[in-house]
Design an enzyme around this catalytic site. Structure first.
Site, mmCIF file in Angstrom:
data_model
loop_
_atom_site.group_PDB
_atom_site.id
_atom_site.type_symbol
_atom_site.label_atom_id
_atom_site.label_comp_id
_atom_site.label_asym_id
_atom_site.label_seq_id
_atom_site.Cartn_x
_atom_site.Cartn_y
_atom_site.Cartn_z
ATOM 1 N N GLU A 124 -2.190 -6.807 7.073
ATOM 2 C CA GLU A 124 -1.011 -6.779 7.890
ATOM 3 C C GLU A 124 -0.724 -7.620 9.652
ATOM 4 O O GLU A 124 -2.015 -8.419 10.107
ATOM 5 C CB GLU A 124 -1.131 -5.141 7.927
ATOM 6 C CG GLU A 124 0.009 -4.672 9.652
ATOM 7 C CD GLU A 124 0.915 -4.594 9.002
ATOM 8 O OE1 GLU A 124 2.064 -5.685 8.593
ATOM 9 O OE2 GLU A 124 1.611 -3.663 8.067
ATOM 10 N N HIS A 154 0.362 -1.270 0.126
ATOM 11 C CA HIS A 154 -0.429 0.038 0.126
ATOM 12 C C HIS A 154 0.256 1.336 0.208
ATOM 13 O O HIS A 154 1.903 1.250 0.358
ATOM 14 C CB HIS A 154 -0.582 -0.003 1.102
ATOM 15 C CG HIS A 154 -0.342 -0.374 2.326
ATOM 16 N ND1 HIS A 154 0.927 1.025 3.441
ATOM 17 C CD2 HIS A 154 -0.518 -0.862 3.884
ATOM 18 C CE1 HIS A 154 0.882 1.061 3.834
ATOM 19 N NE2 HIS A 154 0.797 -1.061 3.924
#
Length: 289
Positions: free
Chosen positions: A133, A49
């Site tokens: 994550e 990202h």
């Protein structure tokens, strides 16, 4: 102890038997060996990202849940540029399969990628929680997290477990469970008649999850993983399909990405490709996955 020794002793003649059988099969001149249908796409592109508010200011985690951390303005700009680079890499009228983490920062990154592709080019766009994550806690005490990250750098990222979260090993396990799903999805597209040499997979994820995906796919050792480093925000990491003259196929990291991740030459292709090349020297051939 005796049971362990018995198991080892039995495995040795079995290996010799299988190897001998394979030598006889190929020495006889038989050409009946058939490769399995190839599920592999033209390329798999992994993308971290864009810069998040947490990347810019770790105190953001104190009041905002990690999965709701947004991109910064710079992160949005990085995602826009990544979309242009992705479009340049993927040929017009290709087919694209997108996977993304459910975190806000990955979804915002994805939002800047999708406009570069037409509806007819996008086969699917799926949210995948297993590539999210590493969990390091809920609303976080920033000093405790900084202390834990300092301790992790000494202990090692793969086995270190955050007091209220995951170890790298936990992320590895869930990312590993995603790969068979990816393979089944791709094989479903193949069986529907889509040319897999015209398919690209784009996975929008996080730095650690990205490296652990590569670790599982290429069968890295823990030592190899520990020597690697995260890609930059919105950096494209590309695996291209390769084939040899016998029709064996595998995915291979681009050289610049291997160097960017601080990986050795051996980490750019799956371990069994190296084994196949060694066996071929001795006349032992087989399918490369």
């Amino acid at each position: 102890m005796s049971r362990i020794m018995f198991s080892v002793r039995r495995s040795i003649p079995l290996v010799h038997h299988l190897q001998a059988g394979r030598r006889r099969s190929f020495a006889s001149g038989s050409h009946n060996f058939q490769h399995k249908p190839d599920f592999r796409p033209r390329r798999i592109i992994l993308l971290r990202h864009g810069e998040s508010l947490g990347n810019a200011d770790e105190s953001a985690y104190v009041t905002t849940a990690d999965w709701r951390i947004p991109l910064t303005d710079l992160g949005v700009e990085q995602a826009v540029e990544a979309g242009r680079c992705l479009r340049e890499k993927i040929e017009e009228n290709s087919k694209v399969v997108f996977y993304h983490s459910p975190y806000l920062r990955t979804k915002q990154t994805l939002d800047e990628l999708l406009p570069h592709f037409s509806d007819s080019e996008i086969l699917s766009c799926l949210e995948e929680p297993r590539i999210c994550e590493q969990q390091i806690g809920n609303f976080q005490n920033i000093q405790q997290v900084l202390d834990a990250k300092k301790e992790r750098s000494k202990f090692g990222r793969f086995f270190y477990r955050f007091p209220s979260g995951e170890a790298g090993l936990d992320v590895y396990n869930r990312v590993s469970s995603f790969i068979p799903t990816l393979v089944r999805d791709l094989d479903r597209h193949r069986r529907s008649g889509i040319d897999m040499d015209n398919v690209n997979v784009v996975i929008v994820t996080h730095g650690l999850a990205l490296r652990l995906f590569l670790m599982r796919w290429f069968q890295w050792s823990v030592e190899c993983f520990e020597e690697s480093k995260n890609p930059g925000n919105c950096e494209l990491v590309t695996m291209n399909k390769r084939k040899d003259n016998e029709g064996h196929a595998w995915m291979e990291l681009e050289e610049k990405d291997r160097q960017s991740l601080c990986l050795s030459d051996a980490c750019a292709v799956p371990r069994n490709v190296h084994l196949h090349r060694k066996n071929s020297v001795f006349g032992m051939k087989g399918d490369v996955r």
